[in-house]
Design a protein around this motif. Structure first.
Motif, PDB file in Angstrom:
ATOM      1  N   ILE A   1     -44.918   9.598  -3.136  1.00 16.98           N
ATOM      2  CA  ILE A   1     -43.403   9.065  -3.289  1.00 16.98           C
ATOM      3  C   ILE A   1     -42.512   9.928  -3.718  1.00 16.98           C
TER       4      ILE A   1
ATOM      5  N   PHE B   1     -39.480  11.418  -1.354  1.00 20.42           N
ATOM      6  CA  PHE B   1     -37.939  10.880  -1.834  1.00 20.42           C
ATOM      7  C   PHE B   1     -37.288  12.149  -1.950  1.00 20.42           C
TER       8      PHE B   1
ATOM      9  N   ALA C   1     -30.552   3.535  -4.177  1.00 19.13           N
ATOM     10  CA  ALA C   1     -32.010   3.639  -4.510  1.00 19.13           C
ATOM     11  C   ALA C   1     -32.139   2.722  -5.970  1.00 19.13           C
TER      12      ALA C   1
ATOM     13  N   THR D   1     -38.265   2.245   5.956  1.00 20.00           N
ATOM     14  CA  THR D   1     -37.516   3.786   5.449  1.00 20.00           C
ATOM     15  C   THR D   1     -37.990   4.602   6.820  1.00 20.00           C
TER      16      THR D   1
ATOM     17  N   MET E   1     -35.745   3.428  -0.020  1.00 19.65           N
ATOM     18  CA  MET E   1     -36.439   4.503  -0.635  1.00 19.65           C
ATOM     19  C   MET E   1     -36.588   4.283  -2.176  1.00 19.65           C
TER      20      MET E   1
ATOM     21  N   TYR F   1     -44.850   8.849   2.986  1.00 17.60           N
ATOM     22  CA  TYR F   1     -44.760   7.335   2.576  1.00 17.60           C
ATOM     23  C   TYR F   1     -45.778   6.481   3.232  1.00 17.60           C
TER      24      TYR F   1
END
Length: 807
Positions: free
Chosen positions: A635, A639, A672, A701, A742, A799
């Motif tokens: 992650i 991101f 976020a 996402t 996210m 993800y």
């Protein structure tokens, strides 16, 4: 000392705003002192500072929390001091990217710069992390002030740069750090009682002091402006600064400017008196003295860029990147019927039209001339007008281009999609003329030729070979792309133009090999050979086998100036003694070196302290060390991959890298953060559901990210005519849904492992921080080689990997 029952929220918000403003400002500062905004490195530096601070607070809580008030004030003041001091020290380190390939000390200097710039972020993050630890019962309030302050700082710095210089903005950032320390000292009642007043006094001194006295910027000695100012009696006669750039106008009475790039060696005239105009220390462009008479402008007919005026009669012209007006004067001299000039920086137009009106003759006010403030491609996409000639000439400096200084710079001006737009705005028989610098072996000219061929084919042209002309002089090359077939009469005019000026014809339809390589002689007619190969059936094989990357640039791969190929590296290194290393653009090795240093720094400053301080991380219910590592690394990389890719994609929409960085960072931070706060409610709402909360988040996402790849280009087009403020607001709105989803995977994962041990939580946090530090740089590297869309797709796959690792 009195212990407060509520956190210093105002100080947290102000400090977060200052830290994010500093992050954006550093990109502006690096554009001036070096040759690139280094967005990937600055974001990585900031993440390293935040990650190291988190590790520091996690390991030293027992020692720090009893001294929370004093530590907070000291760290906040430390940010204010180091924000200025560390940048000034970084300037004095002597890091020179041009020497990266042959000076073994340059990587060490890059590491020192990296470490120095991370220190202010370490100070700011220490304050925030300590506040979360000290006031653990009020995390939502702290988080709100932290994230909203950070978002406001990203946008506020754009306003600051509109009213002060970058050096002045740096002082303001330092002053904000001291103001935050003063607010905290007052709120937390830190003794001595006069401390807040003293801190505010220091902030006032920083804010009002002239930056030229001690905080002036020092561009690299190798930048064009630095070298020009080294000439005796040369002086700066005007300066302007804005988020768009730092404009410097220079006069040199001892060695007058004679800027006529690539002017024919047969020319018997010389340019009129000129002033040098530099943008961020690069250039120069020429501000030419013009009194309304055409005779002194005759030198403009001795440039390769004058060719289209000999093939068209009194055309209606669109000049893209008009700058100080040189191309407008060329069009005026050749009797253009109408001239539309587009310039992105209004301050350059203001200098030409007002500050130096008597000198310049105000070319933008000449009969038939209209000036438009805007980005070149924006203007073309937003208007339906058609022209007989669209002219783009030398939009970058020769020294910077020839040294490969723009290798990792995004440019949406020379992509297949851009050339299609230009061609769509030509009248039948109209010409697109693009002039570039000549470098050997050929790179720019052949990549531009390949891009033009691809653009013509994308428009449905069955015989692009009949629509192209390429000529070269000793320093410049001009490519013509016609909306129709080049006529025999135009070929006759082309030959006469080149013969009388000793320019070489590299390609036109039906060219005779005997006409090649006659004046500026090469060992082989490489420009012609390359053009033929790019028009032939073996084009892809030629591009693949060529020693440099000359594949057409696209909006997904907007790195026109990136020519590096790994397989050529050994050959270039072997040619070190013969001067072959300059053929390898310095920007690419800097990117690679920064990636290695970011990985080492994050391991040493984040993971290693956590490992040593927390001992071996044991397996707990549902999670193992490797599962935690896979989840939080995935992650973290995902991101940052999406964030970096969207920064680069939004450059096209927002017209400038600094706007894109500020707006995209603001949107991702704020939304976020809101998604992170909502994650606990989502977890409770979906408790016991077949699909876990993270599953829904990953699906959402992925859908948002992948759909944006398809729809963003469609959405951008009708919105381009809107003013800057509207496009900024729309950009934030477009990013908001994606950023919101996210923001959830990290708190969902942390909540899942929180039932284990504090060591496991700290390890998860450290892994995520390390991944973020490295990912900011790795994303740029992947975008150069694979394209921006591939980076986003890879992020979605990460993800999915995180969802597999999640329990």
């Amino acid at each position: 000392m009195c212990r407060m029952s509520s956190p210093p929220l105002a100080a947290v918000a102000l400090l977060s705003a200052a830290a994010l403003g500093y992050e954006v400002l550093l990109m502006r500062l690096f554009s001036i002192i070096l040759w690139h905004h280094f967005a990937y490195m600055i974001i990585s530096v900031a993440m390293l500072g935040y990650g190291a601070a988190g590790a520091f607070v996690a390991l030293m809580q027992r020692q720090l929390l009893p001294r929370f008030e004093r530590v907070f004030v000291a760290a906040a003041a430390g940010f204010g001091v180091t924000a200025i001091g560390c940048f000034l020290l970084a300037q004095s380190v002597g890091f020179n990217p041009l020497e990266m390939l042959w000076d073994p000390g340059q990587p060490l200097r890059l590491l020192i710069v990296y470490a120095l710039l991370s220190l202010p972020f370490f100070c700011a993050a220490t304050c925030v992390c300590l506040t979360f630890s000290r006031f653990a019962d009020a995390p939502h309030r702290i988080y709100s002030f932290d994230i909203l302050g950070a978002g406001a700082g990203c946008l506020a710095i754009l306003g600051a740069l509109s009213v002060t210089s970058p050096a002045g903005a740096l002082q303001w950032i330092g002053a904000l750090g001291l103001v935050a320390a003063a607010l905290a000292a007052q709120r937390l009642r830190v003794r001595p009682r006069w401390l807040p007043a003293a801190l505010l006094g220091g902030a006032a001194v920083l804010a009002i002091n002239s930056p030229s006295q001690w905080a002036a910027l020092h561009p690299s000695a190798y930048k064009d402006l630095s070298q020009t100012l080294a000439i005796r009696d040369t002086r700066v006669v005007a300066e302007r600064s804005s988020p768009m750039g730092w404009i410097t106008v220079v006069e040199s009475p001892l060695i007058p400017f004679r800027y006529a790039p690539g002017m024919s060696l047969n020319a018997i005239m010389e340019p009129p008196p000129q002033l040098g105009v530099f943008t961020d220390g690069d250039g120069p462009a020429a501000l030419t003295r013009y009194d309304g008479k055409s005779e002194p402008l005759a030198y403009l007919d001795a440039l390769t860029s004058a060719l289209p005026y000999h093939l068209l009669e009194r055309p209606r012209v669109l000049v893209l990147g008009a700058g100080a007006g040189g191309d407008v004067l060329q069009a005026i001299y050749h009797g253009a019927r109408e001239i539309d000039a587009v310039e992105v920086n209004p301050q350059i137009v203001d200098l030409v039209q007002h500050r130096f009106a008597d000198y310049s003759g105000m070319p933008y006010s000449a009969t038939g001339v209209r000036v438009h403030i805007g980005e070149a491609r924006h203007f073309v996409m937003a208007h339906a007008d058609r022209f007989e000639l669209i002219q783009m000439s030398l939009l970058d400096a020769f020294g910077a281009s020839s040294a490969g200084l723009y290798a990792i710079s995004e440019s949406y001006l020379y992509t297949v999609e851009a050339l299609r737009e230009y061609l769509d705005h030509l009248e039948p028989g109209g010409l697109l003329a693009i002039t570039r610098w000549v470098n050997l072996p050929p790179r720019d000219a052949l990549k531009l030729f390949a891009t033009a061929v691809a653009a013509l084919e994308a428009r449905g042209s069955e015989r692009p070979a009949l629509q192209l002309v390429l000529i070269r002089g000793w320093k410049t090359a001009t490519l013509l792309v016609k909306n129709g077939e080049v006529t025999s009469a135009q070929i006759v005019a082309l030959k006469e133009f080149c013969h009388s000026r000793s320019f070489d014809v590299a390609y036109y339809p039906g060219i005779d090999p005997a006409e090649l390589n006659r004046f500026n002689v090469l060992e082989r007619p490489e420009f012609h050979e390359g053009a033929l190969a790019l028009l032939g059936p073996q084009r892809e094989a030629f591009i693949a086998s060529y020693k440099f990357n000359i594949a057409p640039a696209t909006d997904d791969h907007p790195y026109f100036f990136e020519f590096f190929k790994w397989r050529t590296l050994p050959e270039l290194l072997a040619l070190k003694a013969q001067g072959g290393l300059p053929l390898l653009e310095w920007a690419y090795p800097v990117l690679a070196a920064t990636l290695v240093q970011a990985a080492l720094a994050s391991l040493l400053l984040i993971l290693l302290p956590l490992w040593i301080g927390a001992g071996r991380v044991h397996k707990v219910v549902g999670w193992s060390r490797w599962r935690v590592t896979a989840y939080f690394a995935a992650i973290g990389f995902a991101f940052m991959f999406i964030e970096i890719a969207f920064i680069q994609k939004f450059i096209l929409f927002l017209a400038h890298p600094l706007y894109a960085v500020a707006v995209v960072l603001c949107a991702f931070l704020v939304f976020a953060g809101l998604g992170s706060r909502y994650s606990s409610r989502l977890r409770a709402k979906l408790h016991g559901a077949r699909l876990q909360p993270l599953g829904w988040v990953v699906v959402a996402t992925g859908l948002f990210a992948l759909s944006y790849l398809v729809f963003l280009p469609v959405v951008f087009r009708p919105l381009l005519p809107l003013p800057d403020a509207a496009r900024i607001a729309l950009s934030i709105g477009l990013i908001a849904p994606l950023a919101f989803t996210m923001g959830m995977p990290f708190p969902l994962g942390l909540a899942s492992v929180a039932g284990g041990s504090r060591d496991l939580v700290a390890w998860a946090w450290g892994i995520n921080a390390c991944a973020s530090v490295v990912a900011a740089i790795l994303a740029t590297l992947l975008a150069i080689h694979l394209g921006l869309n591939a980076v986003v797709v890879l992020a979605v796959a990460l993800y999915v990997l995180a969802a597999v690792a999640y329990r």
